[in-house]
Design a protein around this motif. Sequence first.
Motif, PDB file in Angstrom:
ATOM      1  N   GLU A 266       0.815  -1.216   0.000  1.00  0.00           N
ATOM      2  CA  GLU A 266       0.000   0.000   0.000  1.00  0.00           C
ATOM      3  C   GLU A 266       0.850   1.268   0.000  1.00  0.00           C
ATOM      4  O   GLU A 266       0.690   2.140  -0.838  1.00  0.00           O
ATOM      5  CB  GLU A 266      -0.931   0.007   1.221  1.00  0.00           C
ATOM      6  CG  GLU A 266      -1.999  -1.082   1.211  1.00  0.00           C
ATOM      7  CD  GLU A 266      -3.096  -0.829   0.197  1.00  0.00           C
ATOM      8  OE1 GLU A 266      -3.360   0.356  -0.098  1.00  0.00           O
ATOM      9  OE2 GLU A 266      -3.674  -1.802  -0.312  1.00  0.00           O
ATOM     10  N   CYS A 267       1.754   1.383   0.981  1.00  0.00           N
ATOM     11  CA  CYS A 267       2.541   2.622   1.128  1.00  0.00           C
ATOM     12  C   CYS A 267       4.023   2.418   0.840  1.00  0.00           C
ATOM     13  O   CYS A 267       4.822   3.348   0.984  1.00  0.00           O
ATOM     14  CB  CYS A 267       2.357   3.199   2.533  1.00  0.00           C
ATOM     15  SG  CYS A 267       2.980   2.122   3.868  1.00  0.00           S
TER      16      CYS A 267
ATOM     17  N   LYS B 204       6.292   1.049   2.504  1.00  0.00           N
ATOM     18  CA  LYS B 204       7.177   1.053   3.665  1.00  0.00           C
ATOM     19  C   LYS B 204       7.776  -0.346   3.825  1.00  0.00           C
ATOM     20  O   LYS B 204       7.092  -1.345   3.600  1.00  0.00           O
ATOM     21  CB  LYS B 204       6.396   1.437   4.923  1.00  0.00           C
ATOM     22  CG  LYS B 204       7.280   1.688   6.144  1.00  0.00           C
ATOM     23  CD  LYS B 204       6.472   2.216   7.327  1.00  0.00           C
ATOM     24  CE  LYS B 204       7.370   2.473   8.523  1.00  0.00           C
ATOM     25  NZ  LYS B 204       6.614   2.997   9.698  1.00  0.00           N
TER      26      LYS B 204
ATOM     27  N   HIS C  92      -3.751  -0.137   7.282  1.00  0.00           N
ATOM     28  CA  HIS C  92      -4.502   0.052   6.046  1.00  0.00           C
ATOM     29  C   HIS C  92      -5.846  -0.685   6.061  1.00  0.00           C
ATOM     30  O   HIS C  92      -6.845  -0.188   5.540  1.00  0.00           O
ATOM     31  CB  HIS C  92      -3.670  -0.422   4.858  1.00  0.00           C
ATOM     32  CG  HIS C  92      -2.336   0.263   4.738  1.00  0.00           C
ATOM     33  ND1 HIS C  92      -2.202   1.605   4.461  1.00  0.00           N
ATOM     34  CD2 HIS C  92      -1.068  -0.208   4.895  1.00  0.00           C
ATOM     35  CE1 HIS C  92      -0.923   1.927   4.429  1.00  0.00           C
ATOM     36  NE2 HIS C  92      -0.208   0.844   4.687  1.00  0.00           N
TER      37      HIS C  92
END
Length: 354
Positions: free
Chosen positions: A162-163, A165, A180
């Motif tokens: 998603e991000c 990271k 998330h």
Amino acid sequence: MKYHCLKNMEKHKEHKSYQCSECLKCFSAKNNLVKHVRVHTGDKPYQCSECLKCFTEKSSLVTHMRVHTGDKPYQCSECLKCFSQKSSRVTHMRVHTGDKPYECSVCLKCFAEKSSLVTHVRVHTGDKPYQCSECLKCFSVKHSLVTHMRVHTGDKPYQCSECLKCFSVKHSLVTHMRVHTGDKPYQCSECLKCFSVKHSLATHMRVHTGDKPYECSECLKCFTEKSSLVTHMRVHTGDKPYQCSECLKCFRQKGRLVTHMRVHTGDKPYQCSECMKCFSQKGNLVTHMRLHTGDKPYQCSECMKCFSQKGNLVTHMRVHTGDKPYQCSECMKCFSQKGNLVIHMKVHAGDKIC
């Protein structure tokens, strides 16, 4: 009967006519001797065409190739899960049968896999055979060493889709993904509040139990969380590790620094939904909202008068206690409120001007 047994033993010995010249171990087939000799010579004639890894036996190469092909020919008849090795399926079947044939001789705990027993025994022996080549720290499990090495290499192989990271441990990624998904699988049995991390639930439970396991060695004050104790200890040490890059003012808590920085940036992230007025601190917004709601949660225990702010109640209580903590440095007159002292000081300022 004994005669027949002895005759059979002689036949087996006769069948093992191939002997290793190194360790004198005997084999019934020449092919088995050839394979065995590789233990001494270190010869690995079977090489993987994908990763060039070598093996002493062809069957080992065949099994290894499934890593690249993804082939899993051994299927569990219960849950239909598939495995690349027959031994893995045999071990897996114990999940369904509940069979745990490997028992610890010390505490009698049982395990489904021999490797699990070997690892467990180190709890009793204290053996830590896996050592970090960088800091020489030792571990009882090889996987723990592999994970630890990422501290030195900085490797973070687990990435959030998603991000983006990255994390050094898979478990950290699993926990992070709940940011998330909003998943909170750990629920408090008392108030039904849910948490995304098991540790947070354990800490929360102390609200109900009243347990405060972390004690300050200086004043013996107790805390529910270790982090709270660490922060509290700075009261005694005077340590203020968080410094403002603008005015160099220092703070004991990171949160205080974050709030302080808004003095320089002018940021006011908390907005009143009624009048749209903005505030730099959440607490100020909460207090402000009482102007709209009329809420006065702080009540005087003497006259039952209510106040919207705790500070106002503290000041009011001096009416009943007679406490006057603010003293004039000129005439020693005392006041119950700081504002009254400020007004009074103007009397002396006027005298000096005259």
